[in-house]
Design a protein around this motif. Structure first.
Motif, short mmCIF file in Angstrom:
data_model
loop_
_atom_site.label_atom_id
_atom_site.label_comp_id
_atom_site.label_asym_id
_atom_site.label_seq_id
_atom_site.Cartn_x
_atom_site.Cartn_y
_atom_site.Cartn_z
N ALA A 72 1.04 -1.18 0.07
CA ALA A 72 0.17 0.16 0.09
C ALA A 72 0.95 1.09 -0.14
CB ALA A 72 -0.79 0.08 1.24
N ARG A 73 0.43 2.25 -0.65
CA ARG A 73 1.38 3.56 -0.80
C ARG A 73 1.49 3.97 0.51
NH1 ARG A 73 2.07 7.12 -5.13
NH2 ARG A 73 1.14 5.88 -6.70
N GLU A 74 0.63 4.02 1.29
CA GLU A 74 0.55 4.50 2.78
C GLU A 74 1.85 4.03 3.66
OE1 GLU A 74 -4.02 4.64 1.61
OE2 GLU A 74 -1.95 3.24 1.68
N ALA A 75 2.21 2.97 3.31
CA ALA A 75 3.05 2.14 4.11
C ALA A 75 4.65 2.75 3.79
CB ALA A 75 3.18 1.01 3.84
N TYR A 76 4.76 3.00 2.45
CA TYR A 76 6.05 3.75 1.92
C TYR A 76 6.04 5.31 2.33
CZ TYR A 76 5.99 -0.59 -0.81
OH TYR A 76 5.83 -1.96 -1.00
N ALA A 77 4.81 5.98 2.14
CA ALA A 77 4.87 7.23 2.56
C ALA A 77 5.25 7.32 4.00
CB ALA A 77 3.45 7.88 2.28
N TYR A 78 4.78 6.61 4.94
CA TYR A 78 5.14 6.75 6.31
C TYR A 78 6.30 6.68 6.60
CZ TYR A 78 5.74 4.52 10.96
OH TYR A 78 6.04 4.39 12.23
N ALA A 79 7.14 5.35 5.77
CA ALA A 79 8.42 5.35 5.99
C ALA A 79 9.31 6.88 5.36
CB ALA A 79 8.94 4.18 5.07
N LEU A 80 8.97 7.13 4.19
CA LEU A 80 9.51 8.53 4.06
C LEU A 80 9.51 9.48 5.03
CD1 LEU A 80 8.26 8.46 0.21
CD2 LEU A 80 10.89 7.98 1.11
N ASP A 81 8.22 9.57 5.55
CA ASP A 81 7.95 10.78 6.59
C ASP A 81 8.83 10.48 7.84
OD1 ASP A 81 6.14 13.12 7.30
OD2 ASP A 81 5.84 11.61 8.74
N THR A 82 8.88 9.41 8.07
CA THR A 82 9.77 9.05 9.25
C THR A 82 11.24 9.46 9.31
OG1 THR A 82 8.19 7.31 9.93
CG2 THR A 82 10.17 7.42 11.13
N VAL A 83 11.87 8.90 8.05
CA VAL A 83 13.09 9.16 7.84
C VAL A 83 13.49 10.45 7.38
CG1 VAL A 83 13.63 6.96 7.53
CG2 VAL A 83 13.25 8.30 5.60
N GLY A 84 12.26 11.19 6.94
CA GLY A 84 12.61 12.76 6.38
C GLY A 84 13.14 13.11 5.01
N VAL A 85 12.75 12.15 4.07
CA VAL A 85 13.17 12.44 2.59
C VAL A 85 12.10 12.18 1.69
CG1 VAL A 85 15.58 11.48 3.14
CG2 VAL A 85 13.63 9.97 2.40
N ALA A 86 12.25 12.99 0.39
CA ALA A 86 11.40 12.66 -0.58
C ALA A 86 11.30 11.31 -1.09
CB ALA A 86 11.60 13.78 -1.46
N ALA A 87 10.21 11.07 -1.90
CA ALA A 87 10.48 9.79 -2.63
C ALA A 87 11.50 9.36 -3.48
CB ALA A 87 9.00 9.47 -3.13
N ASP A 88 11.95 10.31 -4.04
CA ASP A 88 13.02 10.42 -5.13
C ASP A 88 14.24 10.37 -4.49
OD1 ASP A 88 13.30 12.91 -4.67
OD2 ASP A 88 13.12 13.48 -6.80
N GLU A 89 14.41 10.71 -3.16
CA GLU A 89 15.56 10.56 -2.38
C GLU A 89 15.99 9.17 -1.58
OE1 GLU A 89 16.15 15.10 -1.43
OE2 GLU A 89 14.88 13.69 -0.06
N ALA A 90 15.21 7.94 -2.07
CA ALA A 90 14.99 6.88 -1.13
C ALA A 90 15.03 5.74 -2.29
CB ALA A 90 13.84 6.57 -0.15
N LEU A 91 15.73 4.69 -1.83
CA LEU A 91 15.77 3.49 -2.68
C LEU A 91 15.07 2.33 -1.70
CD1 LEU A 91 16.97 1.71 -5.09
CD2 LEU A 91 18.92 1.45 -3.53
N LEU A 92 14.38 1.64 -2.16
CA LEU A 92 13.56 0.37 -1.63
C LEU A 92 14.21 -0.81 -2.01
CD1 LEU A 92 11.41 -2.09 -1.79
CD2 LEU A 92 11.47 -0.80 0.33
N VAL A 93 14.89 -1.66 -1.51
CA VAL A 93 15.56 -2.86 -1.49
C VAL A 93 14.72 -4.00 -1.22
CG1 VAL A 93 17.55 -4.28 -1.60
CG2 VAL A 93 17.93 -1.91 -1.64
N SER A 94 14.11 -5.06 -1.97
CA SER A 94 13.51 -6.06 -1.62
C SER A 94 13.64 -7.29 -2.76
CB SER A 94 11.97 -5.59 -1.69
OG SER A 94 11.24 -6.90 -1.21
N VAL A 95 13.58 -8.55 -2.14
CA VAL A 95 13.20 -9.93 -2.49
C VAL A 95 12.11 -9.86 -3.72
CG1 VAL A 95 12.78 -11.32 -1.15
CG2 VAL A 95 14.33 -12.13 -2.80
N HIS A 96 11.10 -9.29 -3.15
CA HIS A 96 9.62 -9.71 -3.68
C HIS A 96 9.40 -8.53 -4.60
CE1 HIS A 96 9.17 -12.00 0.09
NE2 HIS A 96 9.54 -10.96 0.71
N PRO A 97 8.99 -9.11 -5.63
CA PRO A 97 8.56 -8.08 -6.71
C PRO A 97 7.38 -7.16 -6.58
CG PRO A 97 9.24 -10.09 -7.84
CD PRO A 97 9.19 -10.41 -6.25
#
Length: 227
Positions: free
Chosen positions: A155-180
């Motif tokens: 869900a988009r809200e989960a990523y938005a929560y993480a971005l808000d917590t760490v204090g960066v914009a979406a294009d300043e973060a890289l999500l690494v996952s084994v799950h497509p």
């Protein structure tokens, strides 16, 4: 990183991306459930948790996982008490090992100046226990789970929560996952994405492509200029 901005934050998925869940098969066996059902059980946990999110509900990973384990134990003749079986298997989560490539990759990214954080559908406390035991506590800024937004990834809200917590914009973060499905969700939320390919399975053509593909965390670190 061609065609994408260098991220300030590297945000890791946890289950199967950082942790090796294979030892839970032995715990299943000890409570009378065939170990080969581990993969089906975990897939069911993700299915049910995401389905709740889509329907507007929410339950913790432990609650959903426990329900699945109790159902498996109840269906197996000769298995132990379902409640005790579920508790025993879930108790193994904080004791899971990391994949062998994780410490080197994490340390390389940290040394290169990237801020590292985790975002899991599981428990931030469990993540912390696993990474602290591996001696990687100092490499991470924070550990997050989906209890805060009340919405499971992807869900988009989960990523938005993480971005808000760490204090960066979406294009300043890289999500690494084994799950497509996680890569797809993060990409649709505006994050740069990296698919960690730990198996020979191809990336699904129906999912949004990852910006980067790596076979290990040191490989990813090298692609990010950290090795």
């Amino acid at each position: 990183m061609p065609a994408v901005r260098r991220p300030y934050v590297v945000l890791f998925d946890v289950n199967e991306t950082l942790t090796d869940m294979a030892p839970l098969a032995a715990r299943l066996e000890r409570v009378g459930v065939p170990g080969h059902l581990l993969t089906a059980w975990f897939a069911g946990v993700l299915r049910d948790g995401v389905a709740l999110t889509l329907a507007g509900g929410h339950a913790s990973f432990a609650a959903v996982a426990g329900e699945g384990l109790r159902a498996l134990a109840a269906a197996e003749e000769g298995a132990g008490d379902p409640e005790q079986a579920a508790a025993y298997v879930l108790a193994g989560l904080p004791e899971l090992p990391l994949h062998p490539d994780v410490p080197r990759g994490v340390r390389a990214l940290h040394a290169a100046g990237y801020r590292l954080a985790t975002l899991t559908n599981g428990s931030a406390d469990t993540t912390r226990a696993v990474l602290d035991r591996a001696g990687l506590a100092d490499c991470f800024t924070t550990h997050l789970d989906v209890a805060g937004p009340g919405r499971w990834k992807p869900a988009r809200e989960a990523y938005a929560y993480a971005l808000d917590t760490v204090g960066v914009a979406a294009d300043e973060a890289l999500l690494v996952s084994v799950h497509p499905w996680d890569v797809d969700g993060a990409g649709r939320a505006g994050l740069t994405t990296a698919w960690l390919r730990r198996t020979s399975h191809p990336y699904p053509s129906v999912a949004r492509p990852a910006d980067l593909t790596a076979t290990s965390l040191p490989d990813l670190a090298a692609r990010l200029g950290a090795e």
